[in-house]
Design an enzyme around this catalytic site. Sequence first.
Site, PDB file in Angstrom:
ATOM      1  N   SER A  98       0.835  -1.202   0.000  1.00  0.00           N
ATOM      2  CA  SER A  98       0.000   0.000   0.000  1.00  0.00           C
ATOM      3  C   SER A  98       0.875   1.259   0.000  1.00  0.00           C
ATOM      4  O   SER A  98       1.961   1.254   0.596  1.00  0.00           O
ATOM      5  CB  SER A  98      -0.878  -0.006   1.258  1.00  0.00           C
ATOM      6  OG  SER A  98      -1.395   1.282   1.494  1.00  0.00           O
ATOM      7  N   TYR A 140      -2.360  -2.333  10.136  1.00  0.00           N
ATOM      8  CA  TYR A 140      -2.256  -2.764   8.732  1.00  0.00           C
ATOM      9  C   TYR A 140      -0.924  -2.351   8.107  1.00  0.00           C
ATOM     10  O   TYR A 140      -0.193  -3.172   7.540  1.00  0.00           O
ATOM     11  CB  TYR A 140      -3.430  -2.156   7.964  1.00  0.00           C
ATOM     12  CG  TYR A 140      -3.423  -2.353   6.468  1.00  0.00           C
ATOM     13  CD1 TYR A 140      -3.502  -3.626   5.918  1.00  0.00           C
ATOM     14  CD2 TYR A 140      -3.386  -1.258   5.599  1.00  0.00           C
ATOM     15  CE1 TYR A 140      -3.530  -3.803   4.535  1.00  0.00           C
ATOM     16  CE2 TYR A 140      -3.418  -1.425   4.225  1.00  0.00           C
ATOM     17  CZ  TYR A 140      -3.494  -2.694   3.693  1.00  0.00           C
ATOM     18  OH  TYR A 140      -3.510  -2.865   2.329  1.00  0.00           O
TER      19      TYR A 140
HETATM   20  N1  LIG Z   1      -8.338  -2.361  -2.092  1.00  0.00           N
HETATM   21  C1  LIG Z   1      -7.428  -1.433  -1.839  1.00  0.00           C
HETATM   22  O1  LIG Z   1      -7.725  -0.226  -1.806  1.00  0.00           O
HETATM   23  C2  LIG Z   1      -5.988  -1.825  -1.635  1.00  0.00           C
HETATM   24  C3  LIG Z   1      -5.002  -0.828  -1.646  1.00  0.00           C
HETATM   25  C4  LIG Z   1      -3.673  -1.165  -1.450  1.00  0.00           C
HETATM   26  C5  LIG Z   1      -3.341  -2.507  -1.263  1.00  0.00           C
HETATM   27  N2  LIG Z   1      -4.310  -3.465  -1.233  1.00  0.00           N
HETATM   28  C6  LIG Z   1      -3.906  -4.858  -1.019  1.00  0.00           C
HETATM   29  O2  LIG Z   1      -4.363  -5.625  -2.103  1.00  0.00           O
HETATM   30  C7  LIG Z   1      -4.454  -6.988  -1.705  1.00  0.00           C
HETATM   31  C8  LIG Z   1      -5.734  -7.585  -2.250  1.00  0.00           C
HETATM   32  O3  LIG Z   1      -6.844  -6.969  -1.622  1.00  0.00           O
HETATM   33  P1  LIG Z   1      -8.197  -6.614  -2.395  1.00  0.00           P
HETATM   34  O4  LIG Z   1      -8.367  -5.150  -2.318  1.00  0.00           O
HETATM   35  O5  LIG Z   1      -8.250  -7.274  -3.723  1.00  0.00           O
HETATM   36  O6  LIG Z   1      -9.287  -7.219  -1.378  1.00  0.00           O
HETATM   37  P2  LIG Z   1     -10.156  -8.555  -1.400  1.00  0.00           P
HETATM   38  O7  LIG Z   1     -11.020  -8.608  -2.617  1.00  0.00           O
HETATM   39  O8  LIG Z   1     -10.823  -8.597  -0.071  1.00  0.00           O
HETATM   40  O9  LIG Z   1      -9.077  -9.735  -1.500  1.00  0.00           O
HETATM   41  C9  LIG Z   1      -8.381 -10.246  -0.402  1.00  0.00           C
HETATM   42  C10 LIG Z   1      -7.935 -11.645  -0.798  1.00  0.00           C
HETATM   43  O10 LIG Z   1      -7.112 -12.186   0.247  1.00  0.00           O
HETATM   44  C11 LIG Z   1      -7.557 -13.504   0.519  1.00  0.00           C
HETATM   45  N3  LIG Z   1      -7.264 -13.850   1.903  1.00  0.00           N
HETATM   46  C12 LIG Z   1      -7.586 -13.148   3.019  1.00  0.00           C
HETATM   47  N4  LIG Z   1      -7.202 -13.796   4.122  1.00  0.00           N
HETATM   48  C13 LIG Z   1      -6.615 -14.941   3.701  1.00  0.00           C
HETATM   49  C14 LIG Z   1      -6.013 -16.032   4.373  1.00  0.00           C
HETATM   50  N5  LIG Z   1      -5.966 -16.094   5.722  1.00  0.00           N
HETATM   51  N6  LIG Z   1      -5.484 -17.037   3.639  1.00  0.00           N
HETATM   52  C15 LIG Z   1      -5.561 -17.003   2.287  1.00  0.00           C
HETATM   53  N7  LIG Z   1      -6.104 -15.991   1.584  1.00  0.00           N
HETATM   54  C16 LIG Z   1      -6.634 -14.975   2.294  1.00  0.00           C
HETATM   55  C17 LIG Z   1      -9.067 -13.471   0.247  1.00  0.00           C
HETATM   56  O11 LIG Z   1      -9.565 -14.758  -0.080  1.00  0.00           O
HETATM   57  P3  LIG Z   1     -10.408 -15.723   0.881  1.00  0.00           P
HETATM   58  O12 LIG Z   1     -11.354 -14.870   1.653  1.00  0.00           O
HETATM   59  O13 LIG Z   1     -11.063 -16.663  -0.075  1.00  0.00           O
HETATM   60  O14 LIG Z   1      -9.385 -16.384   1.724  1.00  0.00           O
HETATM   61  C18 LIG Z   1      -9.112 -12.594  -0.998  1.00  0.00           C
HETATM   62  O15 LIG Z   1      -8.905 -13.358  -2.160  1.00  0.00           O
HETATM   63  C19 LIG Z   1      -4.358  -6.984  -0.172  1.00  0.00           C
HETATM   64  O16 LIG Z   1      -3.075  -7.422   0.231  1.00  0.00           O
HETATM   65  C20 LIG Z   1      -4.533  -5.523   0.200  1.00  0.00           C
HETATM   66  O17 LIG Z   1      -3.879  -5.192   1.393  1.00  0.00           O
HETATM   67  C21 LIG Z   1      -5.620  -3.162  -1.425  1.00  0.00           C
END
Ligand SMILES: NC(=O)c1ccc[n+]([C@@H]2O[C@H](COP(=O)([O-])OP(=O)(O)OC[C@H]3O[C@@H](n4cnc5c(N)ncnc54)[C@H](OP(=O)(O)O)[C@@H]3O)[C@@H](O)[C@H]2O)c1
Length: 288
Positions: A167, A180
């Site tokens: 991030s 986080y």
């Molecule tokens: N959205 C934003 O604004 C943003 C900004 C900067 C960085 N990010 C980063 O981008 C990445 C993806 O997030 P996203 O925004 O795409 O959100 P998301 O749609 O909620 O995806 C999160 C993913 O992580 C998996 N996950 C969570 N806990 C897990 C566990 N214990 N074991 C295995 N898999 C797990 C979830 O799958 P299951 O629930 O099926 O396990 C899901 O596929 C994250 O690392 C987040 O910190 C997001």
Amino acid sequence: MGLLLATPRARAARALRRLVHDPGSPLAGRTVLVTGASSGIGEATALAVARAGATVLLVARRPEELERVRQEIEETGGRAAAYPCDLTDGDAVDTLVAQVLAAHGAVDYLVNNAGRSIRRSLDLTQDRFHDFERTMAINYFGPVRLTMGLLPAMREQGFGHVVNVLSWGVQMKAPKFSAYLASKTALDTWSRIAGRETYGDGVTFTNIRFSLVRTAMSAPTEAYAGRGASPEQAAARVVRALEDRPVTVNTPAGDVGELLNILAPRLSDWLFHRFDAMFPDSRAARGE
Ligand SMILES: NC(=O)c1ccc[n+]([C@@H]2O[C@H](COP(=O)([O-])OP(=O)(O)OC[C@H]3O[C@@H](n4cnc5c(N)ncnc54)[C@H](OP(=O)(O)O)[C@@H]3O)[C@@H](O)[C@H]2O)c1
């Protein structure tokens, strides 16, 4: 910005591909493991990587969602395999590594994307030490254990690249994100150091510091409603990082924030404090 930091060899390869009008991706024929592939950025990345011709190994907890993504990839002529795994369970990660190495040999590219975000003020975190433990478990210990498991085979084959989805907050140090962003910063720093040790074996790392992306993760914060990039736009940047292997992929705002933190840290504190006061804890953070 990130492109400027791509390894010279990767930049030269990209330039050469353009020169000979070869639309092919270096991902074609490679094995790419994407964590968090059941939704959001990870799902979009898995689809994009498959379109580039790679075999995609899909990892997340929800098997039915992984199966949905796997089927979508195979229906469009791609190759994918699903590996349900809770990355916070150390034994499960070790089993995953053993299964993947046995079935596919060395993984060429790893995308550490699975994660958990918590936006909650210190006031509301007072009696919630588990906020710190949970974010470290999935954002730091999980990816480090998985990467450590896959690294020896990458080093042995003399090639590997790891992309961490982080991030811009690791540069900004945004209030209400202490749990986080500390966990994301831990992975950022670990990878930077690991990459220096593995550089001679052809194994490199990229830290992508994304700004806001419209996914299930950002949805609970009312202030973010409708803002940010689409998962597909974010995935395109992940694919580019896989292909070009830059050290970091930053946003201009993240770079400005980092510079301000270095050059005028108290001014930065004051600005962030004022800005933060405009955006209270979300209803989700208050447990409503
Ligand atoms: N959205 C934003 O604004 C943003 C900004 C900067 C960085 N990010 C980063 O981008 C990445 C993806 O997030 P996203 O925004 O795409 O959100 P998301 O749609 O909620 O995806 C999160 C993913 O992580 C998996 N996950 C969570 N806990 C897990 C566990 N214990 N074991 C295995 N898999 C797990 C979830 O799958 P299951 O629930 O099926 O396990 C899901 O596929 C994250 O690392 C987040 O910190 C997001």
